[in-house]
Design an enzyme around this catalytic site. Structure first.
Site, PDB file in Angstrom:
ATOM      1  N   HIS A 216      80.810  59.910  14.137  1.00  6.07           N
ATOM      2  CA  HIS A 216      80.799  59.985  15.304  1.00  6.07           C
ATOM      3  C   HIS A 216      80.004  61.482  15.641  1.00  6.07           C
ATOM      4  CE1 HIS A 216      84.347  62.319  13.973  1.00  6.07           C
ATOM      5  NE2 HIS A 216      84.035  63.208  15.049  1.00  6.07           N
ATOM      6  N   ASP A 246      83.022  56.028   9.259  1.00  2.83           N
ATOM      7  CA  ASP A 246      82.677  57.139  10.259  1.00  2.83           C
ATOM      8  C   ASP A 246      81.840  58.160   9.106  1.00  2.83           C
ATOM      9  OD1 ASP A 246      82.633  59.040  12.159  1.00  2.83           O
ATOM     10  OD2 ASP A 246      84.593  59.415  12.274  1.00  2.83           O
ATOM     11  N   GLY A 325      86.222  70.260  16.115  1.00  2.30           N
ATOM     12  CA  GLY A 325      85.121  71.287  15.324  1.00  2.30           C
ATOM     13  C   GLY A 325      85.191  70.920  13.797  1.00  2.30           C
ATOM     14  N   SER A 327      85.534  67.797  12.152  1.00  4.20           N
ATOM     15  CA  SER A 327      84.881  66.649  12.239  1.00  4.20           C
ATOM     16  C   SER A 327      83.791  66.823  11.377  1.00  4.20           C
ATOM     17  CB  SER A 327      84.319  66.367  13.435  1.00  4.20           C
ATOM     18  OG  SER A 327      85.379  65.447  14.127  1.00  4.20           O
ATOM     19  N   SER A 343      87.284  62.582   9.835  1.00  2.00           N
ATOM     20  CA  SER A 343      87.144  61.677  10.824  1.00  2.00           C
ATOM     21  C   SER A 343      87.875  62.069  12.212  1.00  2.00           C
ATOM     22  CB  SER A 343      87.320  60.235  10.411  1.00  2.00           C
ATOM     23  OG  SER A 343      87.162  59.382  11.537  1.00  2.00           O
TER      24      SER A 343
END
Length: 457
Positions: A216, A246, A325, A327, A343
Protein backbone atom coordinates in the site's frame (compact mmCIF):
# COMPACT_ATOMS: atom_id res chain seq x y z
CA UNK A 1 27.54 3.28 13.05
CA UNK A 2 25.37 6.21 13.99
CA UNK A 3 22.88 5.77 16.77
CA UNK A 4 19.26 6.68 16.52
CA UNK A 5 17.60 8.74 19.20
CA UNK A 6 14.24 7.86 20.65
CA UNK A 7 11.37 10.32 21.02
CA UNK A 8 10.22 10.87 24.59
CA UNK A 9 6.65 9.87 23.76
CA UNK A 10 7.85 6.30 23.20
CA UNK A 11 9.39 5.91 26.67
CA UNK A 12 6.43 3.98 28.02
CA UNK A 13 6.55 1.52 25.13
CA UNK A 14 10.26 1.04 25.50
CA UNK A 15 10.11 0.36 29.22
CA UNK A 16 6.91 -1.69 29.00
CA UNK A 17 6.21 -3.59 25.78
CA UNK A 18 9.85 -3.94 24.84
CA UNK A 19 11.01 -4.86 28.31
CA UNK A 20 10.28 -8.44 27.35
CA UNK A 21 13.34 -8.31 25.12
CA UNK A 22 15.54 -8.85 28.14
CA UNK A 23 13.71 -12.01 29.06
CA UNK A 24 13.85 -13.10 25.45
CA UNK A 25 17.63 -12.63 25.47
CA UNK A 26 17.80 -10.51 22.37
CA UNK A 27 21.53 -10.29 22.73
CA UNK A 28 22.44 -11.24 19.25
CA UNK A 29 23.83 -12.68 17.13
CA UNK A 30 23.82 -15.99 18.98
CA UNK A 31 20.83 -18.05 20.01
CA UNK A 32 20.51 -21.44 21.65
CA UNK A 33 20.92 -24.36 19.27
CA UNK A 34 18.33 -27.06 18.90
CA UNK A 35 18.52 -29.99 21.28
CA UNK A 36 17.06 -33.44 21.05
CA UNK A 37 15.76 -33.93 24.55
CA UNK A 38 18.94 -35.19 26.19
CA UNK A 39 18.89 -38.88 25.42
CA UNK A 40 15.15 -39.57 25.71
CA UNK A 41 13.33 -42.00 23.44
CA UNK A 42 13.41 -41.29 19.73
CA UNK A 43 9.66 -40.55 19.63
CA UNK A 44 9.84 -37.93 22.40
CA UNK A 45 9.21 -34.36 21.19
CA UNK A 46 12.41 -32.41 20.69
CA UNK A 47 13.15 -29.04 22.19
CA UNK A 48 13.69 -26.62 19.34
CA UNK A 49 14.49 -23.02 18.73
CA UNK A 50 11.88 -21.18 16.68
CA UNK A 51 13.78 -21.36 13.39
CA UNK A 52 14.15 -25.13 13.60
CA UNK A 53 10.48 -25.48 14.55
CA UNK A 54 9.52 -23.58 11.39
CA UNK A 55 11.69 -25.85 9.25
CA UNK A 56 10.27 -28.98 10.88
CA UNK A 57 6.70 -27.73 10.39
CA UNK A 58 7.35 -27.30 6.68
CA UNK A 59 8.76 -30.81 6.35
CA UNK A 60 5.92 -32.39 8.29
CA UNK A 61 3.29 -30.53 6.27
CA UNK A 62 4.63 -32.30 3.21
CA UNK A 63 4.98 -35.62 5.00
CA UNK A 64 1.48 -35.69 6.52
CA UNK A 65 -0.38 -34.41 3.48
CA UNK A 66 -4.13 -34.22 4.07
CA UNK A 67 -3.70 -35.36 7.67
CA UNK A 68 -1.81 -32.13 8.49
CA UNK A 69 -4.13 -29.66 10.24
CA UNK A 70 -1.75 -26.88 11.22
CA UNK A 71 1.03 -26.47 13.74
CA UNK A 72 2.29 -24.06 16.36
CA UNK A 73 5.35 -23.48 18.50
CA UNK A 74 4.88 -23.97 22.25
CA UNK A 75 7.21 -21.35 23.72
CA UNK A 76 6.99 -22.87 27.20
CA UNK A 77 8.17 -26.34 26.25
CA UNK A 78 10.04 -25.13 23.12
CA UNK A 79 8.35 -27.88 21.15
CA UNK A 80 6.52 -27.95 17.84
CA UNK A 81 2.91 -29.11 18.18
CA UNK A 82 1.44 -30.55 15.00
CA UNK A 83 -2.30 -31.06 14.57
CA UNK A 84 -3.45 -34.13 12.68
CA UNK A 85 -6.95 -35.10 11.54
CA UNK A 86 -8.28 -38.48 10.40
CA UNK A 87 -5.20 -40.55 11.18
CA UNK A 88 -6.79 -43.97 10.73
CA UNK A 89 -5.30 -46.69 8.55
CA UNK A 90 -2.13 -45.97 6.60
CA UNK A 91 -2.04 -42.38 7.81
CA UNK A 92 -1.22 -43.62 11.30
CA UNK A 93 2.19 -44.81 10.05
CA UNK A 94 2.89 -41.33 8.75
CA UNK A 95 2.03 -39.88 12.15
CA UNK A 96 4.55 -42.21 13.77
CA UNK A 97 7.17 -40.86 11.39
CA UNK A 98 6.22 -37.32 12.39
CA UNK A 99 6.66 -38.20 16.05
CA UNK A 100 10.08 -39.67 15.34
CA UNK A 101 11.01 -36.42 13.61
CA UNK A 102 10.55 -34.68 16.95
CA UNK A 103 7.07 -33.12 16.85
CA UNK A 104 4.38 -33.35 19.50
CA UNK A 105 1.34 -34.79 17.71
CA UNK A 106 -2.18 -33.72 18.64
CA UNK A 107 -5.35 -35.19 17.13
CA UNK A 108 -7.98 -32.59 16.26
CA UNK A 109 -11.48 -32.50 14.80
CA UNK A 110 -11.12 -30.00 11.96
CA UNK A 111 -8.98 -30.84 8.96
CA UNK A 112 -7.22 -28.23 6.89
CA UNK A 113 -9.73 -28.81 4.10
CA UNK A 114 -12.66 -28.18 6.46
CA UNK A 115 -11.13 -24.95 7.77
CA UNK A 116 -10.37 -23.78 4.24
CA UNK A 117 -13.99 -24.45 3.27
CA UNK A 118 -15.13 -22.36 6.24
CA UNK A 119 -12.84 -19.53 5.14
CA UNK A 120 -14.39 -19.64 1.67
CA UNK A 121 -17.83 -19.27 3.25
CA UNK A 122 -16.62 -16.23 5.19
CA UNK A 123 -15.24 -14.73 1.99
CA UNK A 124 -18.50 -15.29 0.16
CA UNK A 125 -20.88 -14.18 2.90
CA UNK A 126 -18.95 -11.89 5.23
CA UNK A 127 -16.44 -9.82 3.23
CA UNK A 128 -17.16 -6.70 5.24
CA UNK A 129 -14.68 -3.84 5.69
CA UNK A 130 -13.33 -4.05 9.23
CA UNK A 131 -13.29 -7.84 9.45
CA UNK A 132 -10.48 -10.38 9.39
CA UNK A 133 -10.05 -14.09 9.82
CA UNK A 134 -7.17 -16.53 10.20
CA UNK A 135 -6.68 -20.14 11.21
CA UNK A 136 -5.66 -20.53 14.86
CA UNK A 137 -4.00 -23.96 15.15
CA UNK A 138 -3.97 -23.77 18.94
CA UNK A 139 -7.78 -23.95 19.01
CA UNK A 140 -8.11 -25.75 15.65
CA UNK A 141 -10.64 -23.09 14.65
CA UNK A 142 -10.85 -19.99 12.52
CA UNK A 143 -10.51 -16.82 14.58
CA UNK A 144 -12.81 -14.14 13.15
CA UNK A 145 -12.21 -10.56 14.28
CA UNK A 146 -14.42 -7.51 13.75
CA UNK A 147 -13.23 -3.97 14.40
CA UNK A 148 -15.22 -1.12 15.95
CA UNK A 149 -16.77 -0.10 12.61
CA UNK A 150 -18.65 -3.39 12.24
CA UNK A 151 -21.99 -2.60 13.85
CA UNK A 152 -25.71 -2.94 13.24
CA UNK A 153 -26.64 -4.98 10.21
CA UNK A 154 -23.00 -5.68 9.33
CA UNK A 155 -22.40 -7.21 12.76
CA UNK A 156 -25.60 -9.25 12.52
CA UNK A 157 -24.54 -10.55 9.11
CA UNK A 158 -21.09 -11.51 10.38
CA UNK A 159 -22.42 -13.14 13.54
CA UNK A 160 -24.96 -15.17 11.56
CA UNK A 161 -22.28 -16.36 9.12
CA UNK A 162 -19.92 -17.41 11.92
CA UNK A 163 -22.71 -19.16 13.81
CA UNK A 164 -23.59 -21.04 10.63
CA UNK A 165 -20.07 -22.47 10.48
CA UNK A 166 -20.65 -24.28 13.78
CA UNK A 167 -19.31 -23.82 17.31
CA UNK A 168 -16.43 -26.17 16.65
CA UNK A 169 -15.26 -24.36 13.52
CA UNK A 170 -14.93 -20.65 14.26
CA UNK A 171 -14.88 -18.09 17.06
CA UNK A 172 -15.79 -14.41 16.83
CA UNK A 173 -14.17 -11.56 18.75
CA UNK A 174 -14.50 -7.77 18.72
CA UNK A 175 -11.54 -5.40 18.41
CA UNK A 176 -11.66 -1.96 20.02
CA UNK A 177 -9.84 -0.21 17.20
CA UNK A 178 -10.39 0.07 13.45
CA UNK A 179 -8.43 -1.87 10.82
CA UNK A 180 -6.29 0.41 8.72
CA UNK A 181 -3.01 0.38 6.91
CA UNK A 182 -0.16 2.16 8.66
CA UNK A 183 1.05 4.33 5.81
CA UNK A 184 0.92 7.79 7.37
CA UNK A 185 3.18 9.22 10.06
CA UNK A 186 6.64 7.91 10.86
CA UNK A 187 9.96 8.91 9.41
CA UNK A 188 11.45 6.19 7.31
CA UNK A 189 10.89 6.58 3.60
CA UNK A 190 9.05 9.53 2.13
CA UNK A 191 6.92 10.16 -0.93
CA UNK A 192 4.85 13.33 -1.03
CA UNK A 193 2.48 13.18 1.91
CA UNK A 194 3.14 9.52 2.73
CA UNK A 195 5.69 8.01 5.07
CA UNK A 196 6.42 4.32 5.49
CA UNK A 197 9.15 2.05 6.83
CA UNK A 198 11.67 0.03 4.87
CA UNK A 199 11.43 -3.69 5.49
CA UNK A 200 14.40 -5.69 4.22
CA UNK A 201 17.08 -5.04 1.67
CA UNK A 202 17.06 -7.49 -1.22
CA UNK A 203 18.65 -8.13 -4.58
CA UNK A 204 16.22 -7.88 -7.48
CA UNK A 205 16.11 -10.53 -10.18
CA UNK A 206 18.30 -8.41 -12.46
CA UNK A 207 20.97 -8.12 -9.76
CA UNK A 208 20.21 -4.54 -8.74
CA UNK A 209 19.93 -3.45 -5.08
CA UNK A 210 16.39 -2.98 -3.82
CA UNK A 211 14.21 -3.22 -0.74
CA UNK A 212 10.83 -4.60 0.26
CA UNK A 213 8.14 -2.50 1.88
CA UNK A 214 4.35 -2.58 2.13
CA UNK A 215 2.37 -2.75 -1.09
CA UNK A 216 0.00 0.00 0.00
CA UNK A 217 3.06 2.24 0.25
CA UNK A 218 4.17 1.15 -3.22
CA UNK A 219 0.83 1.98 -4.83
CA UNK A 220 0.63 5.32 -3.01
CA UNK A 221 3.70 6.77 -4.74
CA UNK A 222 6.35 5.71 -7.24
CA UNK A 223 9.48 7.57 -6.07
CA UNK A 224 10.72 7.41 -2.47
CA UNK A 225 13.25 9.49 -0.58
CA UNK A 226 15.28 8.91 2.58
CA UNK A 227 14.36 12.28 4.10
CA UNK A 228 11.27 14.46 4.20
CA UNK A 229 12.61 17.06 1.80
CA UNK A 230 15.20 14.94 0.02
CA UNK A 231 15.51 13.87 -3.57
CA UNK A 232 14.14 10.42 -4.50
CA UNK A 233 16.61 7.58 -4.01
CA UNK A 234 14.48 4.60 -5.04
CA UNK A 235 11.66 3.79 -7.46
CA UNK A 236 8.83 1.27 -7.13
CA UNK A 237 9.32 -1.66 -9.49
CA UNK A 238 6.38 -3.87 -8.44
CA UNK A 239 3.55 -3.43 -5.94
CA UNK A 240 0.59 -5.56 -4.86
CA UNK A 241 -2.29 -4.09 -2.81
CA UNK A 242 -5.06 -4.95 -2.24
CA UNK A 243 -5.40 -8.55 -3.34
CA UNK A 244 -3.04 -11.50 -2.85
CA UNK A 245 -0.72 -9.72 -0.45
CA UNK A 246 0.58 -6.31 0.61
CA UNK A 247 4.15 -5.91 -0.66
CA UNK A 248 6.28 -3.81 -2.97
CA UNK A 249 9.74 -4.12 -4.51
CA UNK A 250 11.50 -0.75 -4.64
CA UNK A 251 14.79 -0.50 -6.55
CA UNK A 252 17.53 1.89 -5.51
CA UNK A 253 18.21 4.41 -8.28
CA UNK A 254 21.98 4.14 -7.77
CA UNK A 255 23.11 0.62 -8.77
CA UNK A 256 26.18 1.03 -6.53
CA UNK A 257 24.04 1.32 -3.39
CA UNK A 258 25.25 -0.77 -0.45
CA UNK A 259 22.20 -2.57 0.91
CA UNK A 260 23.25 -4.89 3.76
CA UNK A 261 21.04 -7.65 5.09
CA UNK A 262 20.63 -6.26 8.60
CA UNK A 263 18.11 -4.65 10.90
CA UNK A 264 19.44 -1.71 12.89
CA UNK A 265 17.94 -1.44 16.37
CA UNK A 266 19.73 1.81 17.06
CA UNK A 267 22.25 0.33 19.48
CA UNK A 268 22.97 -2.99 17.86
CA UNK A 269 22.23 -4.63 14.55
CA UNK A 270 20.53 -7.93 13.82
CA UNK A 271 22.13 -9.82 10.96
CA UNK A 272 19.36 -11.22 8.77
CA UNK A 273 20.47 -14.62 7.52
CA UNK A 274 17.46 -15.83 5.55
CA UNK A 275 13.71 -15.56 5.06
CA UNK A 276 11.48 -18.03 6.87
CA UNK A 277 7.81 -18.88 7.13
CA UNK A 278 6.01 -17.82 10.29
CA UNK A 279 4.98 -20.39 12.88
CA UNK A 280 2.07 -19.74 15.24
CA UNK A 281 3.37 -19.23 18.79
CA UNK A 282 6.77 -17.94 17.74
CA UNK A 283 8.04 -14.78 19.41
CA UNK A 284 8.74 -12.12 16.81
CA UNK A 285 10.08 -8.57 16.80
CA UNK A 286 8.95 -5.63 14.72
CA UNK A 287 11.04 -2.61 13.84
CA UNK A 288 9.20 0.45 12.56
CA UNK A 289 10.05 4.08 12.05
CA UNK A 290 7.33 5.45 14.34
CA UNK A 291 7.36 3.13 17.33
CA UNK A 292 10.79 1.53 17.06
CA UNK A 293 11.11 -1.99 18.42
CA UNK A 294 8.21 -4.08 19.71
CA UNK A 295 7.67 -7.78 20.25
CA UNK A 296 4.86 -10.29 20.49
CA UNK A 297 3.66 -13.62 19.12
CA UNK A 298 2.35 -14.99 15.86
CA UNK A 299 -1.36 -15.73 16.35
CA UNK A 300 -2.53 -16.98 12.97
CA UNK A 301 -1.52 -17.69 9.38
CA UNK A 302 -3.08 -17.14 5.96
CA UNK A 303 -5.13 -14.29 7.39
CA UNK A 304 -7.68 -12.41 5.29
CA UNK A 305 -8.13 -8.73 6.18
CA UNK A 306 -10.88 -6.52 4.79
CA UNK A 307 -9.37 -3.03 4.81
CA UNK A 308 -11.38 0.00 3.66
CA UNK A 309 -9.26 -0.07 0.48
CA UNK A 310 -10.05 -3.72 -0.26
CA UNK A 311 -9.42 -7.31 0.81
CA UNK A 312 -5.90 -8.62 1.35
CA UNK A 313 -5.19 -12.34 1.72
CA UNK A 314 -2.29 -14.50 2.86
CA UNK A 315 -1.17 -12.39 5.83
CA UNK A 316 0.30 -13.24 9.25
CA UNK A 317 -1.76 -12.22 12.29
CA UNK A 318 0.10 -11.15 15.46
CA UNK A 319 -0.35 -9.23 18.71
CA UNK A 320 2.71 -7.03 18.02
CA UNK A 321 1.79 -3.37 18.26
CA UNK A 322 2.24 -0.90 15.39
CA UNK A 323 1.20 2.63 14.50
CA UNK A 324 0.99 4.87 11.43
CA UNK A 325 4.40 5.11 9.78
CA UNK A 326 5.38 1.56 10.71
CA UNK A 327 3.95 0.21 7.44
CA UNK A 328 6.45 -1.93 5.56
CA UNK A 329 8.72 -2.32 8.58
CA UNK A 330 10.62 -5.50 9.44
CA UNK A 331 9.17 -8.47 11.31
CA UNK A 332 11.95 -10.85 12.34
CA UNK A 333 13.07 -13.37 14.94
CA UNK A 334 15.77 -12.94 17.55
CA UNK A 335 18.08 -15.26 15.63
CA UNK A 336 17.90 -13.24 12.44
CA UNK A 337 15.13 -14.70 10.29
CA UNK A 338 13.13 -12.32 8.10
CA UNK A 339 9.44 -13.13 8.65
CA UNK A 340 7.21 -10.29 7.50
CA UNK A 341 6.46 -6.72 6.42
CA UNK A 342 4.06 -4.58 8.45
CA UNK A 343 0.71 -4.27 6.69
CA UNK A 344 -1.90 -2.87 9.08
CA UNK A 345 -4.39 -3.67 11.78
CA UNK A 346 -6.27 -2.12 14.67
CA UNK A 347 -3.42 -1.88 17.16
CA UNK A 348 -1.42 0.91 18.69
CA UNK A 349 1.43 0.74 21.18
CA UNK A 350 -0.71 1.97 24.08
CA UNK A 351 -3.83 -0.18 23.91
CA UNK A 352 -2.55 -3.05 21.75
CA UNK A 353 -4.73 -4.93 19.29
CA UNK A 354 -4.34 -7.04 16.16
CA UNK A 355 -1.65 -6.43 13.55
CA UNK A 356 -1.10 -8.12 10.19
CA UNK A 357 2.07 -8.74 8.22
CA UNK A 358 2.93 -9.75 4.67
CA UNK A 359 5.05 -12.94 4.69
CA UNK A 360 8.53 -12.21 3.34
CA UNK A 361 8.83 -15.61 1.69
CA UNK A 362 5.82 -15.10 -0.55
CA UNK A 363 6.83 -11.52 -1.34
CA UNK A 364 10.31 -12.62 -2.43
CA UNK A 365 8.87 -15.36 -4.61
CA UNK A 366 6.36 -13.03 -6.21
CA UNK A 367 8.85 -10.29 -7.14
CA UNK A 368 11.71 -12.64 -8.02
CA UNK A 369 14.13 -11.19 -5.49
CA UNK A 370 16.56 -12.70 -2.97
CA UNK A 371 17.18 -11.53 0.57
CA UNK A 372 20.27 -9.41 1.19
CA UNK A 373 22.73 -7.58 -1.02
CA UNK A 374 23.90 -10.57 -3.03
CA UNK A 375 27.40 -9.10 -3.09
CA UNK A 376 26.18 -5.97 -4.86
CA UNK A 377 27.50 -2.61 -3.72
CA UNK A 378 30.31 -0.11 -3.73
CA UNK A 379 32.02 2.10 -1.23
CA UNK A 380 29.25 4.65 -1.03
CA UNK A 381 25.84 3.90 0.43
CA UNK A 382 22.78 6.00 -0.17
CA UNK A 383 23.04 9.17 1.84
CA UNK A 384 26.43 8.42 3.39
CA UNK A 385 28.88 5.81 4.57
CA UNK A 386 26.80 4.91 7.58
CA UNK A 387 23.72 3.88 5.65
CA UNK A 388 21.38 2.14 8.07
CA UNK A 389 21.18 -1.59 8.30
CA UNK A 390 18.06 -2.88 6.66
CA UNK A 391 17.76 0.55 5.09
CA UNK A 392 20.72 1.42 2.94
CA UNK A 393 19.62 5.03 3.03
CA UNK A 394 20.74 8.14 4.84
CA UNK A 395 23.23 8.97 7.56
CA UNK A 396 22.37 6.96 10.62
CA UNK A 397 19.30 5.40 9.09
CA UNK A 398 17.72 2.62 11.10
CA UNK A 399 16.55 -0.78 10.01
CA UNK A 400 12.95 -0.80 8.98
CA UNK A 401 13.50 2.92 8.73
CA UNK A 402 15.67 3.92 5.82
CA UNK A 403 15.38 7.52 6.91
CA UNK A 404 18.00 10.23 6.52
CA UNK A 405 19.22 12.23 9.49
CA UNK A 406 16.45 14.79 9.00
CA UNK A 407 13.73 12.20 9.46
CA UNK A 408 12.58 12.51 13.05
CA UNK A 409 10.68 9.63 14.52
CA UNK A 410 7.20 10.91 15.13
CA UNK A 411 8.71 14.31 14.40
CA UNK A 412 6.49 17.28 13.84
CA UNK A 413 7.49 20.72 12.73
CA UNK A 414 8.43 21.10 9.08
CA UNK A 415 9.02 17.44 8.34
CA UNK A 416 5.83 16.40 10.08
CA UNK A 417 3.84 18.75 7.90
CA UNK A 418 5.59 17.57 4.74
CA UNK A 419 4.87 13.99 5.70
CA UNK A 420 1.19 14.31 6.34
CA UNK A 421 1.34 16.12 9.69
CA UNK A 422 1.49 12.94 11.72
CA UNK A 423 4.27 13.91 14.10
CA UNK A 424 4.18 16.30 16.98
CA UNK A 425 6.57 18.82 18.36
CA UNK A 426 9.99 20.11 17.46
CA UNK A 427 11.89 20.40 14.24
CA UNK A 428 12.55 17.19 12.35
CA UNK A 429 16.28 17.46 12.09
CA UNK A 430 19.27 15.50 13.21
CA UNK A 431 17.99 15.79 16.78
CA UNK A 432 15.09 13.51 15.92
CA UNK A 433 17.35 10.81 14.56
CA UNK A 434 16.60 8.23 11.93
CA UNK A 435 13.88 5.96 13.21
CA UNK A 436 12.79 5.20 16.74
CA UNK A 437 14.99 2.55 18.29
CA UNK A 438 13.89 0.64 21.33
CA UNK A 439 14.46 2.47 24.57
CA UNK A 440 13.82 5.83 26.21
CA UNK A 441 15.27 9.20 25.25
CA UNK A 442 17.04 11.46 27.68
CA UNK A 443 19.04 14.58 26.97
CA UNK A 444 22.49 13.05 27.17
CA UNK A 445 24.36 10.25 28.85
CA UNK A 446 23.50 6.62 28.32
CA UNK A 447 20.09 5.03 28.49
CA UNK A 448 19.58 1.36 29.17
CA UNK A 449 16.30 -0.48 29.28
CA UNK A 450 15.47 -4.01 30.36
CA UNK A 451 16.55 -5.42 27.03
CA UNK A 452 20.18 -4.99 28.09
CA UNK A 453 20.84 -2.79 25.06
CA UNK A 454 22.52 0.52 25.72
CA UNK A 455 22.18 3.63 23.61
CA UNK A 456 24.59 6.55 23.81
CA UNK A 457 23.91 10.03 22.51
Amino acid sequence: MSHKRIPKRKTAMALGGVAALGAAALLLPHANASQDGGGTAAAAPKTLKAADASDLATRLRNLLGEAFAGSYYDTGSKQLVVNVADVSGDRNDVVVQAEKAGAQIREVENSTAELEAAAKTLKADATIPGTAWAVDPRTNKILVTADSTVTGGKWDRLETTVRGLGDGTATLKKSAGAFRTFASGGDAIFAGGARCSLGFNVTAGDGSPAFLTAGHCGVAAEAWSDSAAGEPIATVDQAVFPGAGDFALVKYDDPATVAPSEVNLGRQTVQISQAADATVGTQVFRMGSTTGLADGQVLGLDATVNYPEGTVTGLIQTDVCAEPGDSGGSLFTQDGLAIGLTSGGSSDCTAGGETFFQPVTTALEAVGATLGDGGVGADDGVGGEEAGAGAGAGDGAGAGAGAGEEAGAGAGGEAGQEAGGQGAGGDAGADAGAGAGAGAEEQGGAVQDDSGLTETH
